[in-house]
Design an enzyme around this catalytic site. Structure first.
Site, PDB file in Angstrom:
ATOM      1  N   ARG A 217       6.096  -3.305  -6.336  1.00 12.30           N
ATOM      2  CA  ARG A 217       6.550  -2.029  -6.886  1.00 12.30           C
ATOM      3  C   ARG A 217       5.642  -1.618  -8.042  1.00 12.30           C
ATOM      4  O   ARG A 217       4.864  -2.419  -8.569  1.00 12.30           O
ATOM      5  CB  ARG A 217       7.996  -2.130  -7.364  1.00 12.30           C
ATOM      6  N   ALA A 238      -0.979  -4.264  -4.265  1.00  9.99           N
ATOM      7  CA  ALA A 238      -0.545  -4.469  -5.649  1.00  9.99           C
ATOM      8  C   ALA A 238       0.175  -3.241  -6.213  1.00  9.99           C
ATOM      9  O   ALA A 238       0.313  -2.214  -5.538  1.00  9.99           O
ATOM     10  CB  ALA A 238      -1.739  -4.840  -6.517  1.00  9.99           C
ATOM     11  N   HIS A 239       0.611  -3.345  -7.460  1.00 13.11           N
ATOM     12  CA  HIS A 239       1.416  -2.285  -8.073  1.00 13.11           C
ATOM     13  C   HIS A 239       0.616  -0.997  -8.257  1.00 13.11           C
ATOM     14  O   HIS A 239      -0.577  -1.016  -8.518  1.00 13.11           O
ATOM     15  CB  HIS A 239       1.999  -2.744  -9.422  1.00 13.11           C
ATOM     16  N   ASN A 240       1.310   0.113  -8.056  1.00 15.06           N
ATOM     17  CA  ASN A 240       0.779   1.462  -8.260  1.00 15.06           C
ATOM     18  C   ASN A 240      -0.297   1.872  -7.256  1.00 15.06           C
ATOM     19  O   ASN A 240      -0.960   2.903  -7.445  1.00 15.06           O
ATOM     20  CB  ASN A 240       0.230   1.650  -9.686  1.00 15.06           C
ATOM     21  N   SER A 258      -3.368   0.012  -8.811  1.00  8.95           N
ATOM     22  CA  SER A 258      -3.739   1.398  -9.119  1.00  8.95           C
ATOM     23  C   SER A 258      -4.933   1.896  -8.309  1.00  8.95           C
ATOM     24  O   SER A 258      -5.578   2.870  -8.702  1.00  8.95           O
ATOM     25  CB  SER A 258      -4.003   1.573 -10.620  1.00  8.95           C
TER      26      SER A 258
END
Length: 335
Positions: A217, A238-240, A258
């Protein structure tokens, strides 16, 4: 900022409590009675919410509570922010933010399950979850609080889903984990500190995610996989991360935090990216490519670090010439 389906407010933190938890100094400049009642990223600062800044803030918001270094403190104070000065703003935030919001725990209770859904024995559906019409939840799958499973979606055995929405007709493979906290660790602190995550994982319609994948998340915002994407087994998102519609990833892809990936891209096996890069639409990455720079639309890259495929293949040709290996003969010789 935290979605109340997945997170609950623990308690606001006073300035004195923030100082104690974080080790930052507010230098007695905070008004009496001020507290942090929420968290917000730097680009979406809010009054009464806690943020951290490791660089100059372009659009500060009066009343925001910000951990930052001494060289940025005066400008933030001049803009009306309430500033905690520390040598490591991210560590200060990590020590404090988890006391403001907390992740909702699994709870037996009432979930909204459509009568047409099929729930197999051993599956756990937490209170507050929503399961759509004709969805299938196989044995030992775990659906966390607030999670929404769309119409006709299939959640295979032993999958674990939290802090997420799953679109219609999407299939999640066995042993895949969606919505767990990302790998954000503060370096340089006396102890390694895990940064709490307050975001979501949003999976679109008609997506296929294979077995034993991990999709984190977001830290504040969302990790997003758009419609019609195909993700093979053993992939890590991974996140974002943002992945555009129609993108396909073969096994062992590893996408760092990201990263923004466009529409209709093709990642061959064992591709990887560094964090915070943008990969355009219709991009092809050859097997074992490691993308470390932005890639424009429509390009084909390979190698580690990745480069345009024509350059990569030219280098391989030169290496073969230098080593005396010639195509298939070289392969036969090595056997």
């Amino acid at each position: 900022m935290a979605d109340p389906r997945f997170y609950e407010s623990a308690r606001p933190l006073s300035i004195q409590e923030l100082e104690t938890l974080s080790g930052a100094s507010f230098e007695g400049l905070a008004p009496d009675g001020v507290s942090a009642g929420g968290v917000a990223p730097l680009e979406a600062m809010q009054a009464g919410h806690l943020s951290y800044a490791e660089r100059k803030v372009e659009t500060p918001v009066a009343g925001a509570i910000v951990f930052t270094r001494s060289e940025f403190a005066d400008d933030l104070r001049a803009s009306g922010c309430i500033v905690g000065v520390t040598g490591n703003p991210r560590a200060a935030f990590a020590r404090s933010a988890g006391e403001i919001y907390r992740l909702k725990e699994l709870e037996a209770g009432e979930a909204q399950i459509d009568p047409g859904a099929r729930i197999f024995p051993g599956a756990f559906i937490s209170a507050g979850a929503k399961i759509g019409r004709d969805a299938i939840i196989e044995p030992n799958a775990v659906i966390g609080p607030g999670v929404e499973i769309g119409e006709g979606a299939i959640i295979r055995a032993n999958a674990v889903i939290s802090c997420a929405t799953i679109g219609p007709r999407t299939e999640i493979g066995s042993c895949t984990v969606i919505g767990k906290s990302g790998f954000a660790v503060v370096l340089g602190a006396e102890q390694r500190i895990k940064v709490p995550h307050f975001g979501r994982a949003l999976i679109g319609a008609d997506v296929s995610i294979g077995a034993s994948c991990s999709i984190d998340r977001g830290l504040f915002g969302d990790t997003r996989i758009d419609d019609n994407c195909q993700i093979d087994n053993f992939c890590q998102i991974a996140h974002n991360v943002q992945i555009g519609s129609g993108t396909v990833m073969a096994a062992f892809a590893g996408i760092s935090g990201s990263t923004c990936i466009g529409r209709n891209c093709l990642f061959a096996g064992r591709c990887a990216t560094t964090d915070n890069i943008t990969i355009g639409n219709d991009v092809v990455l050859l097997a074992d490519a490691a993308a470390m720079y932005d890639i424009p639309d429509g390009e084909r890259w390979g190698g580690s670090p990745a480069m345009p495929a024509r350059n990569f293949l030219r280098q391989l040709t030169q290496l073969r010439k230098l080593s005396g290996i010639k195509g298939a003969q070289g392969k036969k010789a090595r056997r």
